[in-house]
Design an enzyme around this catalytic site. Structure first.
Site, PDB file in Angstrom:
ATOM      1  N   GLU A  60      -7.272   5.403   7.423  1.00 23.60           N
ATOM      2  CA  GLU A  60      -6.955   6.798   7.077  1.00 23.60           C
ATOM      3  C   GLU A  60      -8.132   7.456   6.357  1.00 23.60           C
ATOM      4  OE1 GLU A  60      -3.231   5.989   5.108  1.00 23.60           O
ATOM      5  OE2 GLU A  60      -2.300   5.564   7.050  1.00 23.60           O
ATOM      6  N   GLY A 103       1.842   2.654  10.854  1.00 23.24           N
ATOM      7  CA  GLY A 103       2.890   3.673  10.770  1.00 23.24           C
ATOM      8  C   GLY A 103       3.552   4.035  12.092  1.00 23.24           C
ATOM      9  N   SER A 133       2.610  -1.634  10.468  1.00 19.19           N
ATOM     10  CA  SER A 133       4.041  -1.666  10.814  1.00 19.19           C
ATOM     11  C   SER A 133       4.740  -2.992  10.521  1.00 19.19           C
ATOM     12  CB  SER A 133       4.230  -1.279  12.288  1.00 19.19           C
ATOM     13  OG  SER A 133       3.862   0.057  12.494  1.00 19.19           O
ATOM     14  N   GLY A 186       2.534  -1.045   4.363  1.00 19.50           N
ATOM     15  CA  GLY A 186       2.592   0.363   3.953  1.00 19.50           C
ATOM     16  C   GLY A 186       4.030   0.812   3.782  1.00 19.50           C
ATOM     17  N   GLY A 187       4.536   1.526   4.774  1.00 19.29           N
ATOM     18  CA  GLY A 187       5.876   2.134   4.725  1.00 19.29           C
ATOM     19  C   GLY A 187       6.948   1.234   4.132  1.00 19.29           C
ATOM     20  N   HIS A 247      -9.909   1.742   4.541  1.00 21.54           N
ATOM     21  CA  HIS A 247      -8.664   1.997   5.272  1.00 21.54           C
ATOM     22  C   HIS A 247      -8.923   3.026   6.377  1.00 21.54           C
ATOM     23  CE1 HIS A 247      -4.575   3.056   6.253  1.00 21.54           C
ATOM     24  NE2 HIS A 247      -4.191   1.958   5.614  1.00 21.54           N
ATOM     25  N   ASN A 285       0.859  -1.183   0.000  1.00 15.31           N
ATOM     26  CA  ASN A 285       0.000   0.000   0.000  1.00 15.31           C
ATOM     27  C   ASN A 285       0.895   1.233   0.000  1.00 15.31           C
ATOM     28  OD1 ASN A 285      -1.782   2.054   0.490  1.00 15.31           O
ATOM     29  ND2 ASN A 285      -2.303   1.422   2.588  1.00 15.31           N
ATOM     30  N   TRP A 286       0.987   1.866  -1.158  1.00 17.22           N
ATOM     31  CA  TRP A 286       1.905   2.998  -1.284  1.00 17.22           C
ATOM     32  C   TRP A 286       1.338   4.317  -0.769  1.00 17.22           C
ATOM     33  CZ3 TRP A 286       5.877   3.564  -5.777  1.00 17.22           C
ATOM     34  CH2 TRP A 286       6.840   2.558  -5.643  1.00 17.22           C
ATOM     35  N   LYS A 287       0.065   4.323  -0.403  1.00 14.74           N
ATOM     36  CA  LYS A 287      -0.560   5.547   0.115  1.00 14.74           C
ATOM     37  C   LYS A 287      -0.295   6.715  -0.854  1.00 14.74           C
ATOM     38  CE  LYS A 287      -0.134   3.605   4.624  1.00 14.74           C
ATOM     39  NZ  LYS A 287      -0.329   3.789   6.029  1.00 14.74           N
ATOM     40  N   GLU A 325      -6.189  -4.310  10.521  1.00 23.15           N
ATOM     41  CA  GLU A 325      -5.167  -3.288  10.744  1.00 23.15           C
ATOM     42  C   GLU A 325      -5.527  -2.461  11.973  1.00 23.15           C
ATOM     43  OE1 GLU A 325      -2.879  -2.241   6.888  1.00 23.15           O
ATOM     44  OE2 GLU A 325      -4.616  -0.951   7.018  1.00 23.15           O
TER      45      GLU A 325
HETATM   46  P1  PGA Z   1       2.288   0.650   7.648  1.00 20.21           P
HETATM   47  O1  PGA Z   1       0.882   0.886   6.918  1.00 20.21           O
HETATM   48  O2  PGA Z   1       2.842  -0.663   7.187  1.00 20.21           O
HETATM   49  O3  PGA Z   1       3.122   1.820   7.216  1.00 20.21           O
HETATM   50  O4  PGA Z   1       2.018   0.659   9.114  1.00 20.21           O
HETATM   51  C1  PGA Z   1      -0.006  -0.177   6.710  1.00 20.21           C
HETATM   52  C2  PGA Z   1      -1.265   0.347   6.079  1.00 20.21           C
HETATM   53  O5  PGA Z   1      -1.668   1.478   6.369  1.00 20.21           O
HETATM   54  O6  PGA Z   1      -1.897  -0.361   5.281  1.00 20.21           O
END
Ligand code: PGA
Length: 241
Positions: free
Chosen positions: A96, A169, A202, A223-224, A94, A6-8, A163
Protein backbone atom coordinates in the site's frame (compact mmCIF):
# COMPACT_ATOMS: atom_id res chain seq x y z
CA UNK A 1 4.91 -18.98 14.93
CA UNK A 2 4.47 -15.22 14.68
CA UNK A 3 1.05 -13.64 14.34
CA UNK A 4 1.43 -10.05 13.34
CA UNK A 5 -1.61 -7.80 13.38
CA UNK A 6 -1.47 -5.00 10.84
CA UNK A 7 -4.22 -2.58 11.76
CA UNK A 8 -3.53 -0.22 8.85
CA UNK A 9 -5.40 3.12 9.20
CA UNK A 10 -8.03 1.74 11.55
CA UNK A 11 -8.63 2.07 15.26
CA UNK A 12 -9.02 4.78 17.87
CA UNK A 13 -8.93 4.94 21.65
CA UNK A 14 -12.18 2.92 21.82
CA UNK A 15 -10.32 -0.01 20.23
CA UNK A 16 -8.28 -0.58 23.37
CA UNK A 17 -11.11 -2.52 25.02
CA UNK A 18 -11.16 -5.03 22.20
CA UNK A 19 -7.63 -6.05 23.22
CA UNK A 20 -8.73 -7.51 26.56
CA UNK A 21 -9.73 -10.81 24.99
CA UNK A 22 -6.39 -11.16 23.25
CA UNK A 23 -4.44 -10.28 26.39
CA UNK A 24 -6.33 -12.97 28.29
CA UNK A 25 -5.74 -15.45 25.49
CA UNK A 26 -2.02 -14.60 25.40
CA UNK A 27 -1.75 -15.69 29.02
CA UNK A 28 -3.53 -18.99 28.47
CA UNK A 29 -2.02 -22.30 27.45
CA UNK A 30 -3.83 -22.09 24.14
CA UNK A 31 -1.39 -19.51 22.85
CA UNK A 32 1.00 -22.44 22.59
CA UNK A 33 4.15 -21.30 20.81
CA UNK A 34 2.41 -18.34 19.20
CA UNK A 35 3.94 -14.89 19.43
CA UNK A 36 1.68 -11.92 18.95
CA UNK A 37 2.80 -8.56 17.65
CA UNK A 38 0.40 -5.66 17.14
CA UNK A 39 1.15 -2.96 14.61
CA UNK A 40 -1.45 -0.26 15.26
CA UNK A 41 -1.40 3.21 13.70
CA UNK A 42 1.21 5.58 15.19
CA UNK A 43 -1.44 7.31 17.30
CA UNK A 44 -2.11 4.13 19.29
CA UNK A 45 1.39 2.75 19.82
CA UNK A 46 1.86 4.30 23.27
CA UNK A 47 -1.56 3.23 24.50
CA UNK A 48 -1.04 -0.32 23.22
CA UNK A 49 2.34 -0.39 24.88
CA UNK A 50 0.79 0.51 28.24
CA UNK A 51 -2.02 -1.97 27.71
CA UNK A 52 0.42 -4.81 27.03
CA UNK A 53 2.69 -3.98 29.95
CA UNK A 54 1.93 -7.19 31.85
CA UNK A 55 1.84 -9.63 28.98
CA UNK A 56 4.14 -10.86 26.25
CA UNK A 57 2.39 -9.19 23.33
CA UNK A 58 4.84 -7.04 21.39
CA UNK A 59 4.37 -3.82 19.42
CA UNK A 60 5.37 -2.63 15.99
CA UNK A 61 4.73 0.35 13.75
CA UNK A 62 3.56 0.30 10.15
CA UNK A 63 6.23 2.51 8.59
CA UNK A 64 9.00 4.95 9.44
CA UNK A 65 11.04 7.72 7.89
CA UNK A 66 14.32 6.72 6.24
CA UNK A 67 16.44 8.78 8.62
CA UNK A 68 17.05 7.55 12.12
CA UNK A 69 18.06 11.04 13.13
CA UNK A 70 15.87 13.95 14.12
CA UNK A 71 15.34 16.57 11.46
CA UNK A 72 13.11 18.98 9.60
CA UNK A 73 10.63 16.43 8.18
CA UNK A 74 7.14 17.70 8.88
CA UNK A 75 4.63 14.93 9.47
CA UNK A 76 7.12 12.07 9.70
CA UNK A 77 8.28 9.74 12.43
CA UNK A 78 11.66 8.04 12.57
CA UNK A 79 12.73 4.64 13.84
CA UNK A 80 14.40 6.08 16.94
CA UNK A 81 11.14 7.73 17.98
CA UNK A 82 9.33 4.42 17.53
CA UNK A 83 11.81 2.57 19.69
CA UNK A 84 11.50 5.30 22.28
CA UNK A 85 7.76 4.74 22.71
CA UNK A 86 7.98 0.97 22.99
CA UNK A 87 7.89 -0.38 19.46
CA UNK A 88 10.21 -3.30 18.74
CA UNK A 89 9.15 -3.94 15.16
CA UNK A 90 8.31 -1.95 12.06
CA UNK A 91 6.61 -2.98 8.84
CA UNK A 92 8.51 -1.67 5.81
CA UNK A 93 7.73 -1.91 2.12
CA UNK A 94 4.04 -2.67 2.41
CA UNK A 95 2.46 -2.71 -1.05
CA UNK A 96 0.00 0.00 0.00
CA UNK A 97 3.03 2.27 0.40
CA UNK A 98 4.88 0.97 -2.63
CA UNK A 99 1.76 1.90 -4.61
CA UNK A 100 2.18 5.47 -3.41
CA UNK A 101 5.68 5.64 -4.80
CA UNK A 102 7.85 4.01 -2.15
CA UNK A 103 10.79 2.66 -4.17
CA UNK A 104 13.08 -0.27 -3.40
CA UNK A 105 15.84 2.27 -2.74
CA UNK A 106 13.80 4.17 -0.18
CA UNK A 107 12.72 0.90 1.41
CA UNK A 108 16.39 -0.08 1.71
CA UNK A 109 17.15 3.21 3.49
CA UNK A 110 14.21 2.71 5.84
CA UNK A 111 15.30 -0.83 6.69
CA UNK A 112 18.83 0.38 7.45
CA UNK A 113 17.57 3.13 9.73
CA UNK A 114 15.18 0.75 11.52
CA UNK A 115 17.93 -1.80 12.17
CA UNK A 116 20.20 0.97 13.43
CA UNK A 117 17.52 1.93 15.94
CA UNK A 118 17.33 -1.72 17.04
CA UNK A 119 13.93 -2.39 15.59
CA UNK A 120 13.14 -5.69 13.94
CA UNK A 121 11.90 -5.23 10.40
CA UNK A 122 8.92 -6.88 8.78
CA UNK A 123 9.96 -6.43 5.18
CA UNK A 124 7.06 -6.87 2.75
CA UNK A 125 7.50 -8.16 -0.77
CA UNK A 126 4.99 -9.35 -3.31
CA UNK A 127 3.94 -9.31 -6.95
CA UNK A 128 0.93 -7.61 -8.51
CA UNK A 129 -1.70 -9.58 -10.42
CA UNK A 130 -0.29 -8.35 -13.71
CA UNK A 131 3.21 -9.47 -12.78
CA UNK A 132 1.86 -12.84 -11.72
CA UNK A 133 -0.05 -13.27 -14.99
CA UNK A 134 3.09 -12.42 -16.93
CA UNK A 135 5.06 -15.08 -15.07
CA UNK A 136 7.21 -12.46 -13.37
CA UNK A 137 6.59 -13.39 -9.72
CA UNK A 138 10.06 -14.76 -9.02
CA UNK A 139 11.97 -12.01 -10.79
CA UNK A 140 9.92 -9.32 -9.02
CA UNK A 141 10.51 -10.91 -5.62
CA UNK A 142 14.19 -11.32 -6.30
CA UNK A 143 14.56 -7.66 -7.27
CA UNK A 144 12.66 -6.53 -4.18
CA UNK A 145 14.82 -8.69 -1.93
CA UNK A 146 18.12 -7.69 -3.56
CA UNK A 147 17.42 -3.97 -3.62
CA UNK A 148 15.56 -3.85 -0.33
CA UNK A 149 18.31 -5.64 1.55
CA UNK A 150 21.23 -4.15 -0.36
CA UNK A 151 24.28 -3.80 1.89
CA UNK A 152 22.47 -5.03 4.95
CA UNK A 153 24.40 -7.53 6.99
CA UNK A 154 22.17 -7.93 10.07
CA UNK A 155 19.57 -9.93 8.16
CA UNK A 156 18.55 -11.94 11.16
CA UNK A 157 16.53 -8.99 12.38
CA UNK A 158 14.59 -8.84 9.12
CA UNK A 159 11.48 -10.94 8.70
CA UNK A 160 10.35 -11.35 5.12
CA UNK A 161 6.59 -11.06 4.67
CA UNK A 162 5.48 -12.46 1.34
CA UNK A 163 2.28 -10.63 0.48
CA UNK A 164 1.00 -11.04 -3.07
CA UNK A 165 -0.58 -7.65 -3.83
CA UNK A 166 -3.60 -9.32 -5.45
CA UNK A 167 -4.38 -11.21 -2.29
CA UNK A 168 -4.35 -8.30 0.16
CA UNK A 169 -7.87 -7.52 1.32
CA UNK A 170 -9.44 -9.49 -1.53
CA UNK A 171 -10.24 -12.82 0.14
CA UNK A 172 -8.01 -14.54 -2.44
CA UNK A 173 -4.99 -16.57 -1.42
CA UNK A 174 -2.45 -18.31 -3.67
CA UNK A 175 -2.85 -22.00 -4.47
CA UNK A 176 -1.05 -23.93 -1.75
CA UNK A 177 1.33 -25.52 -4.23
CA UNK A 178 2.30 -22.12 -5.64
CA UNK A 179 2.66 -20.61 -2.19
CA UNK A 180 4.88 -23.42 -0.99
CA UNK A 181 7.07 -23.06 -4.06
CA UNK A 182 7.36 -19.29 -3.60
CA UNK A 183 8.22 -19.58 0.10
CA UNK A 184 10.90 -22.11 -0.77
CA UNK A 185 12.20 -19.84 -3.52
CA UNK A 186 12.49 -16.94 -1.07
CA UNK A 187 14.19 -19.04 1.61
CA UNK A 188 16.70 -20.38 -0.89
CA UNK A 189 17.82 -16.87 -1.75
CA UNK A 190 19.46 -16.68 1.65
CA UNK A 191 22.49 -18.51 2.92
CA UNK A 192 22.74 -20.56 6.07
CA UNK A 193 21.13 -17.92 8.24
CA UNK A 194 17.59 -17.96 6.87
CA UNK A 195 15.34 -15.07 7.85
CA UNK A 196 11.89 -15.75 9.24
CA UNK A 197 9.33 -15.92 6.46
CA UNK A 198 5.73 -14.86 6.91
CA UNK A 199 2.75 -15.02 4.61
CA UNK A 200 0.23 -12.18 4.39
CA UNK A 201 -2.88 -11.57 2.30
CA UNK A 202 -6.45 -12.40 3.32
CA UNK A 203 -5.47 -14.75 6.14
CA UNK A 204 -8.67 -15.60 8.01
CA UNK A 205 -10.11 -18.28 10.32
CA UNK A 206 -11.42 -20.19 7.29
CA UNK A 207 -8.26 -20.52 5.24
CA UNK A 208 -5.79 -20.89 8.12
CA UNK A 209 -6.23 -24.66 8.21
CA UNK A 210 -4.79 -24.81 4.71
CA UNK A 211 -2.22 -22.05 5.12
CA UNK A 212 -0.74 -23.57 8.26
CA UNK A 213 0.31 -26.62 6.26
CA UNK A 214 2.80 -24.60 4.20
CA UNK A 215 6.31 -25.81 4.93
CA UNK A 216 8.95 -23.48 6.31
CA UNK A 217 6.55 -20.71 7.20
CA UNK A 218 7.29 -18.84 10.43
CA UNK A 219 4.03 -16.96 10.76
CA UNK A 220 1.41 -14.68 9.28
CA UNK A 221 0.89 -10.97 8.71
CA UNK A 222 -2.79 -10.39 9.22
CA UNK A 223 -4.70 -7.27 8.21
CA UNK A 224 -8.51 -7.22 8.20
CA UNK A 225 -9.03 -10.28 10.40
CA UNK A 226 -6.69 -8.97 13.09
CA UNK A 227 -8.98 -6.05 13.90
CA UNK A 228 -11.53 -8.53 15.17
CA UNK A 229 -10.12 -10.09 18.34
CA UNK A 230 -12.27 -13.20 18.05
CA UNK A 231 -11.11 -13.88 14.48
CA UNK A 232 -7.50 -13.15 15.38
CA UNK A 233 -7.60 -15.56 18.32
CA UNK A 234 -9.35 -18.15 16.16
CA UNK A 235 -6.55 -17.99 13.61
CA UNK A 236 -3.95 -18.64 16.29
CA UNK A 237 -5.94 -21.45 17.92
CA UNK A 238 -6.52 -23.18 14.59
CA UNK A 239 -2.84 -22.96 13.71
CA UNK A 240 -2.08 -25.25 16.63
CA UNK A 241 -5.07 -27.57 16.37
P1 PGA B 1 -5.33 -8.51 4.76
O1 PGA B 1 -4.07 -7.53 4.81
O2 PGA B 1 -5.12 -9.60 5.76
O3 PGA B 1 -6.50 -7.63 5.09
O4 PGA B 1 -5.41 -9.04 3.37
C1 PGA B 1 -2.78 -8.03 4.99
C2 PGA B 1 -1.79 -6.89 4.92
O5 PGA B 1 -2.02 -5.94 4.18
O6 PGA B 1 -0.76 -6.93 5.60
Amino acid sequence: MYFIANWKMYGNTNSLNTLNKVIKFSKSKEINKGRIIYCPPFTLISSFFRKFQNCLIDIGAQNCHESDDYGPHTGFINSRMLKNIGANYVIIGHSENREKGETNKLINQKIKSALKANLKVIFCIGETLKEKKNGKTKSVLLRQIKKGLNKISKKKNCFIAYEPVWSIGTGKVPKLKDLEETIKFIKNKFGKKKPKILYGGSVNPKNINDLKTIKDLDGFLIGGASQNSKKFIDIIKKTYN
